[in-house]
Design a protein around this motif. Sequence first.
Motif, PDB file in Angstrom:
ATOM      1  N   VAL A  76       0.889  -1.110   0.132  1.00 27.46           N
ATOM      2  CA  VAL A  76       0.145  -0.021   0.042  1.00 27.46           C
ATOM      3  C   VAL A  76       1.009   1.203  -0.086  1.00 27.46           C
ATOM      4  CG1 VAL A  76      -1.560   1.403   1.113  1.00 27.46           C
ATOM      5  CG2 VAL A  76      -1.991  -1.271   1.101  1.00 27.46           C
ATOM      6  N   LEU A  77       1.740   1.263   0.880  1.00 28.29           N
ATOM      7  CA  LEU A  77       2.695   2.258   1.041  1.00 28.29           C
ATOM      8  C   LEU A  77       3.567   2.553  -0.258  1.00 28.29           C
ATOM      9  CD1 LEU A  77       4.066   4.397   3.023  1.00 28.29           C
ATOM     10  CD2 LEU A  77       5.817   2.687   3.438  1.00 28.29           C
ATOM     11  N   TYR A  78       3.981   1.537  -0.954  1.00 30.44           N
ATOM     12  CA  TYR A  78       5.008   1.673  -2.066  1.00 30.44           C
ATOM     13  C   TYR A  78       4.097   1.992  -3.357  1.00 30.44           C
ATOM     14  CZ  TYR A  78       7.043  -0.338  -6.494  1.00 30.44           C
ATOM     15  OH  TYR A  78       7.367  -0.484  -8.077  1.00 30.44           O
ATOM     16  N   LYS A  79       2.863   1.574  -3.593  1.00 37.41           N
ATOM     17  CA  LYS A  79       2.159   1.810  -4.590  1.00 37.41           C
ATOM     18  C   LYS A  79       1.513   3.069  -4.489  1.00 37.41           C
ATOM     19  CE  LYS A  79       1.461  -3.074  -6.081  1.00 37.41           C
ATOM     20  NZ  LYS A  79       0.462  -4.151  -6.266  1.00 37.41           N
ATOM     21  N   GLY A  80       1.190   3.547  -3.153  1.00 37.80           N
ATOM     22  CA  GLY A  80       0.391   4.588  -3.036  1.00 37.80           C
ATOM     23  C   GLY A  80       1.428   5.899  -3.165  1.00 37.80           C
ATOM     24  N   ILE A  81       2.621   5.684  -2.889  1.00 40.11           N
ATOM     25  CA  ILE A  81       3.692   6.765  -2.919  1.00 40.11           C
ATOM     26  C   ILE A  81       3.912   7.025  -4.288  1.00 40.11           C
ATOM     27  CG2 ILE A  81       5.894   7.595  -2.248  1.00 40.11           C
ATOM     28  CD1 ILE A  81       5.783   6.323   0.101  1.00 40.11           C
ATOM     29  N   GLU A  93      -5.199  10.341  -0.640  1.00 43.70           N
ATOM     30  CA  GLU A  93      -5.856  10.030  -1.644  1.00 43.70           C
ATOM     31  C   GLU A  93      -5.337   8.484  -2.333  1.00 43.70           C
ATOM     32  OE1 GLU A  93      -8.441  11.169  -5.717  1.00 43.70           O
ATOM     33  OE2 GLU A  93      -7.644  12.680  -4.466  1.00 43.70           O
ATOM     34  N   ALA A  94      -4.361   8.846  -2.618  1.00 47.59           N
ATOM     35  CA  ALA A  94      -3.242   7.693  -3.196  1.00 47.59           C
ATOM     36  C   ALA A  94      -3.210   6.457  -2.316  1.00 47.59           C
ATOM     37  CB  ALA A  94      -2.113   8.172  -3.696  1.00 47.59           C
ATOM     38  N   LEU A  95      -2.789   6.597  -1.161  1.00 49.40           N
ATOM     39  CA  LEU A  95      -2.867   5.704  -0.250  1.00 49.40           C
ATOM     40  C   LEU A  95      -4.013   4.984  -0.009  1.00 49.40           C
ATOM     41  CD1 LEU A  95      -0.302   7.248   2.337  1.00 49.40           C
ATOM     42  CD2 LEU A  95       0.057   5.562   0.797  1.00 49.40           C
ATOM     43  N   LEU A  96      -5.174   5.662   0.113  1.00 49.90           N
ATOM     44  CA  LEU A  96      -6.357   4.993   0.327  1.00 49.90           C
ATOM     45  C   LEU A  96      -7.035   4.475  -0.812  1.00 49.90           C
ATOM     46  CD1 LEU A  96      -8.070   8.084   2.431  1.00 49.90           C
ATOM     47  CD2 LEU A  96      -7.497   5.828   3.286  1.00 49.90           C
ATOM     48  N   GLU A  97      -6.679   4.896  -1.973  1.00 54.37           N
ATOM     49  CA  GLU A  97      -7.303   4.328  -3.132  1.00 54.37           C
ATOM     50  C   GLU A  97      -6.426   2.867  -3.421  1.00 54.37           C
ATOM     51  OE1 GLU A  97      -6.613   6.750  -6.570  1.00 54.37           O
ATOM     52  OE2 GLU A  97      -8.737   7.971  -6.163  1.00 54.37           O
ATOM     53  N   GLU A 102      -5.453  -3.183  -2.618  1.00 56.06           N
ATOM     54  CA  GLU A 102      -4.739  -3.969  -1.979  1.00 56.06           C
ATOM     55  C   GLU A 102      -5.520  -5.149  -0.875  1.00 56.06           C
ATOM     56  OE1 GLU A 102      -1.597  -5.275  -2.894  1.00 56.06           O
ATOM     57  OE2 GLU A 102      -1.865  -3.776  -4.468  1.00 56.06           O
ATOM     58  N   MET A 103      -6.420  -4.279  -0.108  1.00 62.96           N
ATOM     59  CA  MET A 103      -6.804  -5.259   0.957  1.00 62.96           C
ATOM     60  C   MET A 103      -7.711  -6.273   0.605  1.00 62.96           C
ATOM     61  SD  MET A 103      -5.535  -4.021   3.671  1.00 62.96           S
ATOM     62  CE  MET A 103      -6.694  -4.554   5.059  1.00 62.96           C
ATOM     63  N   PRO A 104      -8.676  -6.228  -0.686  1.00 64.78           N
ATOM     64  CA  PRO A 104      -9.453  -7.416  -0.759  1.00 64.78           C
ATOM     65  C   PRO A 104      -8.870  -8.771  -0.929  1.00 64.78           C
ATOM     66  CG  PRO A 104     -10.152  -5.298  -2.131  1.00 64.78           C
ATOM     67  CD  PRO A 104      -8.792  -4.980  -1.445  1.00 64.78           C
ATOM     68  N   ARG A 105      -7.338  -8.671  -1.187  1.00 68.65           N
ATOM     69  CA  ARG A 105      -6.572  -9.808  -1.232  1.00 68.65           C
ATOM     70  C   ARG A 105      -6.871 -10.639   0.044  1.00 68.65           C
ATOM     71  NH1 ARG A 105      -0.778  -7.363  -2.012  1.00 68.65           N
ATOM     72  NH2 ARG A 105      -0.424  -9.354  -1.372  1.00 68.65           N
TER      73      ARG A 105
END
Length: 220
Positions: A76-81, A93-97, A102-105
């Motif tokens: 989440v951190l890597y892809k959000g940033i 917004e990027a981190l939440l999106e 990712e979380m549904p995994r």
Amino acid sequence: MSIFIDKIIEAGGSMIPLAICSIVSIAVIIERFVHLRKKNVINDEIVDAACKKIRAEDLDGARELGKASDVVFGQVLYKGIEVHQIEGTELEEALLETSAREMPRLEKFLNVLSLIGSIAPLLGLFGTVYGMILSFDEIAKESVDKELMAQGISVALITTGAGLVIAIPAIIANNYFRARVDYFYTIVEEGILQIMRAYHLAGKETAEETPAAESTDGQD
């Protein structure tokens, strides 16, 4: 125990779908117990380390820290940033999106447990109907074979019981795992909030340092 196994064997082909459901359900429950642990989702070390880098205005360092991590929050951190830097989206917004993707995994295979919890009683009911048909076929004959009639009733009862025995643990496990997933959603959101606090503090400290530097320059 041996009597119970003998009865299951006696039930014959009507037990095959229930046996498959039982095996799949046990496999999913074990797999989810292994993987749905906090250490696989988030840990304090990665949150603290990321906050320190962000406070130092080192977003690249925080992104690489997330990329190197094998926990969900790391991704989440890597892809959000990365989204924030490439697309210019606000960091929160990027981190939440990214978290929403990712979380549904974590819900992997839970629909299987839900399905088994729904169909196992129906499969048991099918076996019940089949067993009763066998029994009534014997009753309809002039010379009733009591053994065959009793076997039909036995099949009816065994499959009904087996369907419930399989469905009940599957439903309980599904509800338990979904509650765990909801909990993980909460702690990941808390982790994102900590990241954003560090981000805003870094921006505030930079804003405070800039006027101070300008004031010093003016005095010179």
